[in-house]
Design a protein around this motif. Structure first.
Motif, PDB file in Angstrom:
ATOM      1  N   PHE A 218       4.060   3.753   3.962  1.00 14.69           N
ATOM      2  CA  PHE A 218       4.300   2.672   2.522  1.00 14.69           C
ATOM      3  C   PHE A 218       3.958   1.232   3.807  1.00 14.69           C
ATOM      4  O   PHE A 218       4.881   1.793   4.280  1.00 14.69           O
TER       5      PHE A 218
ATOM      6  N   PHE B  72       5.612   1.758  -7.493  1.00 14.54           N
ATOM      7  CA  PHE B  72       4.236   2.181  -7.773  1.00 14.54           C
ATOM      8  C   PHE B  72       4.084   3.262  -9.084  1.00 14.54           C
ATOM      9  O   PHE B  72       5.284   3.887  -8.934  1.00 14.54           O
TER      10      PHE B  72
ATOM     11  N   THR C  31       5.779   2.021   5.934  1.00 13.78           N
ATOM     12  CA  THR C  31       7.640   2.854   6.714  1.00 13.78           C
ATOM     13  C   THR C  31       6.928   4.132   6.082  1.00 13.78           C
ATOM     14  O   THR C  31       6.131   4.521   5.662  1.00 13.78           O
TER      15      THR C  31
ATOM     16  N   LEU D  56       0.408  -1.502   0.219  1.00  9.40           N
ATOM     17  CA  LEU D  56      -0.180  -0.430   0.220  1.00  9.40           C
ATOM     18  C   LEU D  56       0.592   1.322   0.220  1.00  9.40           C
ATOM     19  O   LEU D  56       1.719   1.256   0.202  1.00  9.40           O
ATOM     20  N   ARG D  57       0.220   1.769  -0.389  1.00 13.15           N
ATOM     21  CA  ARG D  57       0.732   3.341  -0.419  1.00 13.15           C
ATOM     22  C   ARG D  57      -0.461   4.653  -0.152  1.00 13.15           C
ATOM     23  O   ARG D  57      -1.131   5.022  -0.532  1.00 13.15           O
TER      24      ARG D  57
ATOM     25  N   ARG E  66      15.646   1.760   4.346  1.00 14.23           N
ATOM     26  CA  ARG E  66      14.733   2.426   4.186  1.00 14.23           C
ATOM     27  C   ARG E  66      14.465   3.952   2.761  1.00 14.23           C
ATOM     28  O   ARG E  66      15.813   4.667   3.259  1.00 14.23           O
TER      29      ARG E  66
ATOM     30  N   PHE F  54      10.099   2.411  -3.664  1.00 13.04           N
ATOM     31  CA  PHE F  54      10.094   2.126  -2.597  1.00 13.04           C
ATOM     32  C   PHE F  54      11.039   0.849  -1.793  1.00 13.04           C
ATOM     33  O   PHE F  54      10.964  -0.115  -2.210  1.00 13.04           O
TER      34      PHE F  54
ATOM     35  N   HIS G 199      15.826   6.902   4.713  1.00 11.44           N
ATOM     36  CA  HIS G 199      16.585   6.847   6.367  1.00 11.44           C
ATOM     37  C   HIS G 199      16.196   5.032   6.503  1.00 11.44           C
ATOM     38  O   HIS G 199      15.382   4.808   6.637  1.00 11.44           O
TER      39      HIS G 199
END
Lengths: 121, 121
Positions: free
Chosen positions: A99, B113, A111, A79-80, B78, B99, B75
């Motif tokens: 995310f 994404f 995250t 998911l975002r 990630r 990501f 960070h």
């Protein structure tokens, strides 16, 4: 997609829930037991750790609310979604993108990235 | 941060490398052995799977190049960064956000994404 929307919106509701018992119930419903959260400022693990983190954020930003920004982008188990943090009666002071990885209908990991950060004066 | 920038830029270089041997070398340098990739259209695992996926994308979009869009947001372990896909001499036809989770200096997982999708006519 309505299950995903419900999951994300209850996740955000848990960040806004200041009643300790109801917050804990939301966290248990939304997060896997061994879930983890990480963003540039905070890290937490498990229901206890996530609960303590949210309580600390609520203490730092009293009378602020998180709300979803835009729609949820979902594919596979990922998911975002965007969010913003708004003080009561004010304009948003921060915004970010989370995310997430979903497992068995609950959040396994989240995250967070900050898109607009609060003025820390 | 220069190590992270280098990692991301070599990752994008692997998407653009059409020489099979050099692409495979880049993939081995950039991805952990048991790495995984997932986006709305494709999934792959391990160096062999990732290599085959990239080769298929190159066949679908010949003479197109991936390039990084903006800076890398990093960070903990990630990463978040934007990219676009541009045909030779043309304007970008697609853009997205990746990501990633990094382990021991290589990519452990990447979730893509799509922010702007190609016209599939």
């Amino acid at each position: 997609m309505s299950t995903i929307t419900d999951l994300v919106d209850r996740y955000l509701a848990s960040w806004n829930e200041t009643d300790a018992r109801r917050r804990r119930e939301l966290i248990a419903a939304v997060w896997a037991e061994n879930a983890s959260y990480v963003d540039p400022l905070m890290t937490s693990d498990g229901h206890d750790g996530i609960d303590a983190m949210i309580a600390a954020v609520q203490a730092r930003f009293p009378a602020h609310r998180f709300s979803r920004l835009g729609t949820i982008d979902a594919h596979n188990d990922r998911l975002r979604f965007g969010w913003e943090l708004t003080p009561e009666g004010g304009e948003p002071i921060a915004a970010g993108t989370d995310f997430a990885v979903v497992a068995n209908g609950r959040l396994q990991s989240v995250t967070g990235f900050l898109d607009r950060v609060p003025n820390m004066d």
